[in-house]
Design an enzyme around this catalytic site. Structure first.
Site, mmCIF file in Angstrom:
data_model
loop_
_atom_site.group_PDB
_atom_site.id
_atom_site.type_symbol
_atom_site.label_atom_id
_atom_site.label_comp_id
_atom_site.label_asym_id
_atom_site.label_seq_id
_atom_site.Cartn_x
_atom_site.Cartn_y
_atom_site.Cartn_z
ATOM 1 N N ASN A 33 0.360 -1.175 -0.044
ATOM 2 C CA ASN A 33 -0.110 0.285 -0.281
ATOM 3 C C ASN A 33 0.344 1.127 0.469
ATOM 4 O O ASN A 33 0.249 2.394 -0.250
ATOM 5 C CB ASN A 33 -0.996 -0.263 0.868
ATOM 6 N N ARG A 56 -8.981 12.683 10.392
ATOM 7 C CA ARG A 56 -10.137 12.421 9.296
ATOM 8 C C ARG A 56 -11.612 11.059 9.664
ATOM 9 O O ARG A 56 -12.860 10.759 8.882
ATOM 10 C CB ARG A 56 -8.805 10.446 8.897
HETATM 11 P P1 ADP Z 1 4.353 -0.672 5.198
HETATM 12 O O1 ADP Z 1 3.109 0.079 5.128
HETATM 13 O O2 ADP Z 1 3.523 -1.227 6.429
HETATM 14 O O3 ADP Z 1 5.308 -0.865 4.812
HETATM 15 P P2 ADP Z 1 2.607 -1.821 2.950
HETATM 16 O O4 ADP Z 1 1.100 -2.712 2.952
HETATM 17 O O5 ADP Z 1 3.144 -0.688 2.236
HETATM 18 O O6 ADP Z 1 3.024 -2.189 4.476
HETATM 19 O O7 ADP Z 1 3.233 -3.555 2.444
HETATM 20 C C1 ADP Z 1 3.273 -4.656 3.596
HETATM 21 C C2 ADP Z 1 3.440 -5.789 1.913
HETATM 22 O O8 ADP Z 1 3.600 -7.100 3.533
HETATM 23 C C3 ADP Z 1 2.835 -5.687 1.343
HETATM 24 O O9 ADP Z 1 3.491 -6.281 0.082
HETATM 25 C C4 ADP Z 1 2.755 -7.620 0.933
HETATM 26 O O10 ADP Z 1 1.912 -8.061 0.277
HETATM 27 C C5 ADP Z 1 3.115 -8.212 1.956
HETATM 28 N N1 ADP Z 1 2.841 -9.468 2.862
HETATM 29 C C6 ADP Z 1 1.468 -9.017 3.289
HETATM 30 N N2 ADP Z 1 1.556 -10.373 4.449
HETATM 31 C C7 ADP Z 1 2.287 -10.889 3.588
HETATM 32 C C8 ADP Z 1 2.896 -12.439 4.154
HETATM 33 N N3 ADP Z 1 2.330 -13.548 4.785
HETATM 34 N N4 ADP Z 1 4.314 -12.788 4.048
HETATM 35 C C9 ADP Z 1 4.692 -11.954 2.931
HETATM 36 N N5 ADP Z 1 4.171 -10.553 2.644
HETATM 37 C C10 ADP Z 1 3.547 -9.943 2.969
#
Ligand code: ADP
Length: 581
Positions: free
Chosen positions: A169, A410
């Protein structure tokens, strides 16, 4: 109008004596709307089979669409079908590619297979079992900051990402970054202090944040911004800042292009230069511990098979929040259940929280869920043109009246919008606001898509914009006249707008409709100021760190805009450096 081309193949077959009609490969164009604008493809049909798909025009996010234009395109050709799974995380672009190919097929009079015959097989890559010091779970903003920091502190790092795409995200966010005493504030003569940032963050979250963690956040905000600028190469706008709700001054740096793509593109470059391996479509399901309880690795599912990957020094969880997990949202806080769409990608499921809780980690503030007030009523995605609100766009209801301060928190704004007719509202602004906000300039892609779907309209006069959405023109004019008075005096007597209003008497105007959508989950794993994950007795779990939206100690009941990017970068950097020690 379609284009008709006779390809070399057709010429060859025709000259071999076959009838031109039966043999000619023909190319037809098709167009469909993606996330950021139209995708036009030129599809070459050899009889009733797709021989090639060429992307003629597109404006999608280049990071998200790498696999759309490669793997998905190949699958469509191989299967002669658009009944192919979308690339998860890039659904809107995938759907548009499929719809554009379908449109071309319709023009060509070709019926595509209802089920794919063959789906292109991606190359399966498996990480080494041993050989890494640090495993980073998740390749979003926090994961990238952690991976680069751990590498630069001397560790051998691997990143495991469940999606086919990178950036999570963080990629699709507006990505503003709050830092007190930053260089742009100094240029603009804005007085600020780290203490003020601390107070704003604590108060904004109703004192539910952990003061020790928030202290680290605000103290490291500027040094980390400088690291992002000078080491990672992130470019920020040098002449403007945003003033998000709840911050007492303008303190939020704006990345080039005003989206997270600037950060993620630079981080992809940084990890490539450092040769940090990133395994996509690798879903971590479990944390592995040794007999003393130290986290020593993970189990990950790749292509249906489970593999263990070990880490000599530790594991960093950077898996983001759970905004897209409707069931969990509803369980924790029923108000935020299925009645809301989300601004997040489907990856935000809370995986990291579940896997850490399973080994005894504590979580906090889990019921604290945030909506972003102005989102696309159709897709739920954040409306980045809503940046105009920080520079004087006004919010009005269907009756043409203001009903809330446009820079309120918000949660307060979202609640107020839900109390209006139809549970939506409009934002209205003119060229004077745009000259300061550059919202239309930066988000032309949204302007095109929203104009097409009808949620954004433009007009030269207030009568025109009122008519566009059936708002009573007299009421709208009266509201604008009052705002013009406040612009003159600098004092909003109705709602206390804490930014600067512009005179709205002259067009051109833009007006768009918005609804609140679930945007951020404030709760998550309990960490200490060193980003170590704590157990239920507040003891660090050895070998385990966490950073970003998966953690729950920073924002309390309500995250202030632009504190998320600061949080993911500051604690990503701390987690990486600490884990590498
Ligand atoms: P943040 O802002 O905390 O960095 P994001 O949503 O930008 O969070 O990134 C989190 C990432 O972790 C996403 O790309 C998501 O697909 C990945 N992710 C979530 N769960 C898993 C998992 N079980 N294994 C590997 N990657 C994961």
């Amino acid at each position: 109008m379609h284009k008709f081309l006779l390809t070399a193949l057709a010429v060859g077959l025709a000259s071999a004596g076959l009838s031109a009609n039966a043999a000619a490969a023909q190319t037809f164009e098709g167009t469909a709307t993606g996330k950021h604008g139209d995708i036009t493809v030129a599809v070459t049909f050899d009889k009733d089979k797709i021989a090639d798909i060429r992307i003629v025009k597109e404006e999608e996010n280049p990071v998200l669409t790498q696999k759309v234009y490669k793997d998905l395109r190949e699958a469509i050709i191989a299967g002669n079908s658009v009944a192919v799974d979308s690339i998860s995380g890039a659904t809107l672009s995938s759907d548009a590619l499929k719809a554009a190919v379908k449109a071309a097929a319709d023009k060509a009079g070709v019926t595509l297979a209802a089920t794919p015959l063959i789906v292109a097989k991606r190359e399966v890559k498996i990480p080494e079992k041993d050989g890494y010091d640090v495993i980073v779970i998740g390749a979003g903003g926090a994961g990238f900051a952690a991976a680069v920091s751990a590498h630069d502190a001397g560790a051998k790092v691997v990143m495991l990402e469940k999606m086919p795409t990178l950036g999570g995200n963080s990629l699709i966010s507006g990505a503003e970054y709050a830092a007190a005493n930053n260089w742009v504030q100094q240029k603009l003569g804005i007085k600020d202090s780290v203490e003020q940032h601390f107070q704003d963050t604590m108060k904004g979250g109703d004192m539910l944040g952990d003061p020790a963690v928030v202290r680290v956040l605000v103290e490291n905000a500027l040094p980390t911004a400088l690291w992002l600028r000078d080491t990672i190469g992130v470019e920020f706008q040098e002449d403007n800042l945003f003033h998000f709700g709840g911050h007492s001054v303008k303190r939020s740096l704006i990345p080039k292009g005003a989206t997270g793509a600037e950060f993620i593109n630079k981080f992809v470059k940084a990890t490539t230069e450092r040769k940090i391996p990133i395994f996509t479509e690798t879903r971590v399901t479990e944390l592995v511990r040794d007999k003393d309880g130290r986290v020593t690795g993970v189990k990950a599912v790749i292509d249906g098979k489970t593999h263990q990957v070990n880490a000599k020094k530790g594991v960093i969880i950077a898996t983001g929040g759970f905004s897209a997990n409707v069931e969990l949202r509803a369980k924790l806080n029923p108000f935020y259940g299925a009645g809301f769409k989300t601004t997040n990608l489907p990856c935000a499921q809370g995986d990291g929280i579940f896997m850490a809780e399973k080994i005894g980690a504590a979580s906090v503030n889990m019921e604290q869920i945030q909506t972003y007030p102005m989102c696309d009523p159709i897709s739920g995605a954040i409306e980045l043109i809503d940046d105009a609100r920080f520079e004087g766009a006004i919010l009005i209801n269907q009756e043409g009246q203001r009903f809330v301060e446009e820079l309120e928190r918000r949660d307060v704004m979202s609640k107020a919008i839900l109390e209006q007719t139809g549970k939506y509202c409009y934002a209205l602004f003119n060229q004077a606001v745009e000259d300061r906000a550059h919202a239309i300039e930066h988000h032309q892609d949204e302007v095109r898509v929203f104009s097409k779907t009808g949620i954004l309209k433009t007009g030269k006069t207030l009568d025109e914009v009122a008519a566009a959405f059936d708002i009573p023109a007299d009421a709208l004019k009266a509201t604008v006249a009052r705002v013009n008075e406040f612009a003159k005096t600098g004092k909003d007597l109705d709602f206390g707008y804490r930014g600067k209003f512009s005179d709205l008497s002259e067009g051109p105007y833009w007006i768009y409709r918005g609804v609140p959508s679930v945007h951020h989950t404030m709760g998550g794993l309990k960490i200490n100021p060193k980003a170590q994950v704590l157990d239920k007795n507040d003891k660090p779990i050895p070998g385990l760190w966490a950073a970003g939206e998966v953690t729950g100690c920073t924002h309390g009941s309500n995250r202030l805009g632009s504190n998320a990017y600061t949080d993911i970068m500051v604690f990503g950097r701390i987690a990486g450096t600490e884990a590498a020690k």
